[in-house]
Design an enzyme around this catalytic site. Structure first.
Site, PDB file in Angstrom:
ATOM      1  N   TYR A  21       4.954  -1.731  19.330  1.00  0.00           N
ATOM      2  CA  TYR A  21       4.506  -0.669  20.225  1.00  0.00           C
ATOM      3  C   TYR A  21       3.738  -1.221  21.416  1.00  0.00           C
ATOM      4  O   TYR A  21       3.744  -0.642  22.495  1.00  0.00           O
ATOM      5  CB  TYR A  21       3.593   0.316  19.471  1.00  0.00           C
ATOM      6  CG  TYR A  21       4.337   1.368  18.693  1.00  0.00           C
ATOM      7  CD1 TYR A  21       5.286   1.006  17.750  1.00  0.00           C
ATOM      8  CD2 TYR A  21       4.078   2.715  18.895  1.00  0.00           C
ATOM      9  CE1 TYR A  21       5.957   1.971  17.019  1.00  0.00           C
ATOM     10  CE2 TYR A  21       4.751   3.689  18.169  1.00  0.00           C
ATOM     11  CZ  TYR A  21       5.681   3.306  17.228  1.00  0.00           C
ATOM     12  OH  TYR A  21       6.341   4.259  16.512  1.00  0.00           O
ATOM     13  N   ASP A  44      14.024  -2.246   4.154  1.00  0.00           N
ATOM     14  CA  ASP A  44      15.269  -1.496   3.907  1.00  0.00           C
ATOM     15  C   ASP A  44      15.308  -0.991   2.460  1.00  0.00           C
ATOM     16  O   ASP A  44      15.664   0.153   2.198  1.00  0.00           O
ATOM     17  CB  ASP A  44      16.515  -2.342   4.259  1.00  0.00           C
ATOM     18  CG  ASP A  44      16.457  -3.769   3.727  1.00  0.00           C
ATOM     19  OD1 ASP A  44      15.406  -4.181   3.182  1.00  0.00           O
ATOM     20  OD2 ASP A  44      17.474  -4.483   3.843  1.00  0.00           O
ATOM     21  N   ASP A  61       8.009   9.331   8.203  1.00  0.00           N
ATOM     22  CA  ASP A  61       8.838  10.532   8.412  1.00  0.00           C
ATOM     23  C   ASP A  61       9.722  10.755   7.189  1.00  0.00           C
ATOM     24  O   ASP A  61       9.907  11.883   6.734  1.00  0.00           O
ATOM     25  CB  ASP A  61       9.724  10.384   9.658  1.00  0.00           C
ATOM     26  CG  ASP A  61       9.124  11.082  10.877  1.00  0.00           C
ATOM     27  OD1 ASP A  61       7.882  11.133  10.968  1.00  0.00           O
ATOM     28  OD2 ASP A  61       9.899  11.578  11.719  1.00  0.00           O
TER      29      ASP A  61
HETATM   30  C1  IPM Z   1       3.881   9.317  15.161  1.00  0.00           C
HETATM   31  C2  IPM Z   1       4.737   9.564  16.344  1.00  0.00           C
HETATM   32  C3  IPM Z   1       4.287   8.644  17.475  1.00  0.00           C
HETATM   33  C4  IPM Z   1       4.411   7.223  16.981  1.00  0.00           C
HETATM   34  C5  IPM Z   1       5.050   8.808  18.789  1.00  0.00           C
HETATM   35  C6  IPM Z   1       4.953  10.221  19.304  1.00  0.00           C
HETATM   36  C7  IPM Z   1       4.600   7.811  19.814  1.00  0.00           C
HETATM   37  O1  IPM Z   1       6.082   9.367  16.024  1.00  0.00           O
HETATM   38  O2  IPM Z   1       2.644   9.503  15.263  1.00  0.00           O
HETATM   39  O3  IPM Z   1       4.406   8.952  14.113  1.00  0.00           O
HETATM   40  O4  IPM Z   1       5.513   6.669  16.958  1.00  0.00           O
HETATM   41  O5  IPM Z   1       3.390   6.645  16.612  1.00  0.00           O
HETATM   42 MG    MG Z   2       6.434   9.039  13.952  1.00  0.00          MG
END
Ligand code: IPM
Ligand code: MG
Length: 362
Positions: free
Chosen positions: A138, A220, A248
């Protein structure tokens, strides 16, 4: 005691759910004898429209003066998400060095029927992912696009220092120690140098935590195991990008994103607390914004994490968590988690119920 909390409700359903987090905190204050001072600021698309910046410098200053940040959600379909991430989200994470992002996934027995996965795999799921939040792909430099004779090119950089790896692994070990004493360190050490370094440091640290069982897992495989045998996980610790993706996926286990809180924590202070930002995992849900339909439980549970990790108020945090469990056991649901025979409540009424039970239990 008296505490100050910066409230950044943001966009979409953010303000509605955050309002319920705030009012449950107010109830906790009354019941347990604390005073919470709230200062509220616009962030995200609404700040872009109002101030032409997704977060004003004053907002950051006020956060600095506060004991913690309660955050809603940011972004909107017509807004400039890249700008909101650049001007609000990343500066918050970076300024306060919020390197440890805790996302817990707990399957509440009354909600098991509502998930898209087979219920028999979900019993006993109670895991927490510690995601590194301020390093890795990032933020690594170089990060850019350019034109060359071979055409357009782009680069992102995956770099980690020993210090960055050690401190987040420590958070994982400490958490595991307080829970079921199992830590899964997720990496891609068969390919990546940063992962090989990560694994070495994990092994070194393991000597300091002989009571915690450490296992290593390739990312993975971890993605697969999360849906195959999710109840086997206790604490998972991993780098930024892997953690983004896995959290997620893990969120699906809980049935609704509307249930999941998160904490982004800075360095631990001597007394064991840390500055932090607390927010639901879910986004702005613009399709239901302003309709009193959003599930406020993720925001309310985020407020509980705020009490636990930034203010050191464990009893108060548990009072909220217990109230949420009782509300679900009593059959109250928001639409996202509704099943047959449930009593459906709006955002505010759900907040009322939790506040009522906190008041009764305290
Ligand atoms: C999260 C989101 C953020 C991230 C995005 C919106 C930059 O997906 O908080 O998980 O990737 O950190
Ligand atoms: Mg995210």
């Amino acid at each position: 005691m008296s505490y100050s909390i910066a409230v950044l409700p943001g966009d979409g359903v953010g303000p509605e759910v955050t309002a319920q987090g705030v009012r449950v905190l107010e109830t906790v204050g009354r019941v347990f004898g604390h005073t919470f001072h709230f200062t509220t600021h616009l962030v995200g698309a609404v700040a872009l429209r109002t101030y032409d910046t997704a977060m004003q410098p004053e907002t950051l200053e006020d956060c600095r003066r506060s004991d913690a940040i309660l955050f809603g959600a940011v972004g909107d379909p017509t807004g400039d998400d890249a700008r909101i991430i650049r001007e609000a989200l990343f500066p918050l994470r970076k300024t306060f060095d919020l390197f440890a992002n805790l996302r817990s996934v707990k399957v509440y027995p009354p909600l098991i029927g509502g998930t898209t996965l087979k219920p028999e795999f979900l019993h006993g799921v109670d895991l927490i992912v510690v995601r590194e939040l301020t390093g890795g792909l990032y933020f690594g430099k170089p990060k850019r696009q350019w034109r060359s004779l071979q055409g357009r090119q782009g680069v992102d950089t995956l770099r980690y220092s020993e210090r960055e790896i050690r401190r987040v692994l420590q958070v994982g070990f400490e958490l595991a120690r307080q829970r079921r004493k199992k830590l899964t360190s997720v990496d891609k050490a068969n390919v990546l140098e940063t992962s090989r370094l990560w694994r070495q440091i994990a092994l070194e640290l393991a000597a300091e935590y002989p009571d915690v069982a450490l296992e290593h897992m390739y990312v993975d495989n971890a993605a697969m195991q999360l849906v195959r045998r999710p109840a086997a996980f206790d604490v998972i610790v991993t780098e930024n990008m892997f953690g983004d993706i896995l959290t997620d996926e893990a969120a699906v286990l809980a049935g609704s994103m509307g249930m999941l809180p998160s904490a982004s924590l800075g360095k631990r202070r001597r007394d064991g607390t840390a500055f932090g930002m607390y927010e639901p995992i879910h986004g702005t849900a613009p399709d239901i914004a302003g309709q009193d339909q959003a599930n406020p439980l993720a925001s309310i549970l985020s407020a509980a994490l705020l009490l636990r990790y930034s203010l050191g108020l464990e009893r108060e945090a548990q009072a909220i968590e217990r109230a949420v469990e009782q509300v679900l056991e009593a059959g109250y649901r928001t639409v996202d988690i509704a099943d047959e025979g449930a009593t459906i409540l709006g955002t505010q009424a759900m907040g009322d119920k939790v506040a009522e039970l906190v008041a009764a239990g305290g």
